[in-house]
Design a protein around this motif. Sequence first.
Motif, PDB file in Angstrom:
ATOM      1  N   HIS A  36       0.833  -1.214   0.000  1.00 55.05           N
ATOM      2  CA  HIS A  36       0.000   0.000   0.000  1.00 55.05           C
ATOM      3  C   HIS A  36       0.868   1.265   0.000  1.00 55.05           C
ATOM      4  O   HIS A  36       0.610   2.201  -0.759  1.00 55.05           O
ATOM      5  CB  HIS A  36      -0.922  -0.013   1.218  1.00 55.05           C
ATOM      6  CG  HIS A  36      -1.606   1.297   1.452  1.00 55.05           C
ATOM      7  ND1 HIS A  36      -2.473   1.864   0.535  1.00 55.05           N
ATOM      8  CD2 HIS A  36      -1.528   2.185   2.487  1.00 55.05           C
ATOM      9  CE1 HIS A  36      -2.909   3.025   1.008  1.00 55.05           C
ATOM     10  NE2 HIS A  36      -2.342   3.253   2.174  1.00 55.05           N
ATOM     11  N   HIS A  67       3.058   7.777   6.008  1.00 56.76           N
ATOM     12  CA  HIS A  67       1.711   8.285   6.294  1.00 56.76           C
ATOM     13  C   HIS A  67       0.864   7.339   7.165  1.00 56.76           C
ATOM     14  O   HIS A  67      -0.038   7.792   7.862  1.00 56.76           O
ATOM     15  CB  HIS A  67       0.969   8.693   5.007  1.00 56.76           C
ATOM     16  CG  HIS A  67       0.289   7.579   4.286  1.00 56.76           C
ATOM     17  ND1 HIS A  67       0.942   6.713   3.440  1.00 56.76           N
ATOM     18  CD2 HIS A  67      -1.012   7.180   4.276  1.00 56.76           C
ATOM     19  CE1 HIS A  67       0.089   5.848   2.958  1.00 56.76           C
ATOM     20  NE2 HIS A  67      -1.114   6.101   3.442  1.00 56.76           N
ATOM     21  N   ASP A  68       1.147   6.036   7.107  1.00 48.39           N
ATOM     22  CA  ASP A  68       0.366   5.082   7.910  1.00 48.39           C
ATOM     23  C   ASP A  68       1.210   4.374   8.970  1.00 48.39           C
ATOM     24  O   ASP A  68       0.742   3.396   9.565  1.00 48.39           O
ATOM     25  CB  ASP A  68      -0.258   4.007   6.998  1.00 48.39           C
ATOM     26  CG  ASP A  68      -1.495   4.505   6.262  1.00 48.39           C
ATOM     27  OD1 ASP A  68      -2.124   5.475   6.733  1.00 48.39           O
ATOM     28  OD2 ASP A  68      -1.832   3.914   5.216  1.00 48.39           O
ATOM     29  N   ASP A 134      -3.773   7.984  -1.749  1.00 46.46           N
ATOM     30  CA  ASP A 134      -4.158   7.014  -0.717  1.00 46.46           C
ATOM     31  C   ASP A 134      -5.513   6.397  -1.078  1.00 46.46           C
ATOM     32  O   ASP A 134      -5.685   5.176  -1.044  1.00 46.46           O
ATOM     33  CB  ASP A 134      -4.234   7.761   0.626  1.00 46.46           C
ATOM     34  CG  ASP A 134      -4.387   6.823   1.809  1.00 46.46           C
ATOM     35  OD1 ASP A 134      -3.843   5.705   1.772  1.00 46.46           O
ATOM     36  OD2 ASP A 134      -5.046   7.224   2.789  1.00 46.46           O
ATOM     37  N   ARG A 138      -6.727   2.060  -3.410  1.00 48.93           N
ATOM     38  CA  ARG A 138      -7.567   0.970  -2.912  1.00 48.93           C
ATOM     39  C   ARG A 138      -8.459   0.414  -4.017  1.00 48.93           C
ATOM     40  O   ARG A 138      -9.222   1.155  -4.640  1.00 48.93           O
ATOM     41  CB  ARG A 138      -8.442   1.471  -1.754  1.00 48.93           C
ATOM     42  CG  ARG A 138      -7.658   2.017  -0.559  1.00 48.93           C
ATOM     43  CD  ARG A 138      -6.644   1.029  -0.036  1.00 48.93           C
ATOM     44  NE  ARG A 138      -6.170   1.359   1.313  1.00 48.93           N
ATOM     45  CZ  ARG A 138      -5.239   0.660   1.950  1.00 48.93           C
ATOM     46  NH1 ARG A 138      -4.674  -0.375   1.369  1.00 48.93           N
ATOM     47  NH2 ARG A 138      -4.860   0.997   3.172  1.00 48.93           N
TER      48      ARG A 138
HETATM   49 FE   LIG Z   1      -2.895   4.875   3.543  1.00 47.59          FE
END
Ligand SMILES: [Fe+2]
Length: 162
Positions: A36, A67-68, A134, A138
């Motif tokens: 991701h 970021h995550d 982001d 997905r």
């Molecule tokens: Fe993310």
Amino acid sequence: MKAIEEIRNHPLYVEYYQKLEQEEKGRIFCCHQMGHLLDVARIAYIKNLEQKLDIRKEVIYAAALLHDIGKYRQYANGIPHEKASAEIAEVILSEIAEDAFSETEKASILRAILGHRRFREDMEALERLIYTSDKQSRNCFDCKAQKECDWDADKKNFHLCV
Ligand SMILES: [Fe+2]
């Protein structure tokens, strides 16, 4: 891309990444691991080129990779992960090579991390880039857990973004 490897190999990054990997074992929903993070980096860099934003590649990859990184703390303690990620990122950015990023770039990376979950009209260029990439990373249209996922319908990708 020496700075990016410094981030990825920083002890704090390694520690939180391993905790995240452990926590997301068997997760049926989207994960927040390297696949991701790199999807976000690469989508953001393509957009950066298309939109002629001229943001340095290292800055985009740093924001995407970080970021995550605090997601484990959200799972464990309920701390919103954009805040946890920004806290962890601030420490890491202060401990890697001094010339890796300017103070302005560091501030911009931290802002992008903090702002990556909610759209605002007044987003900075990097913040908007990470937010958009982001979401586009997905593949909801191909997800077996789509019905159980609590993402708002307007955030889900029901078609392939090209
Ligand atoms: Fe993310």
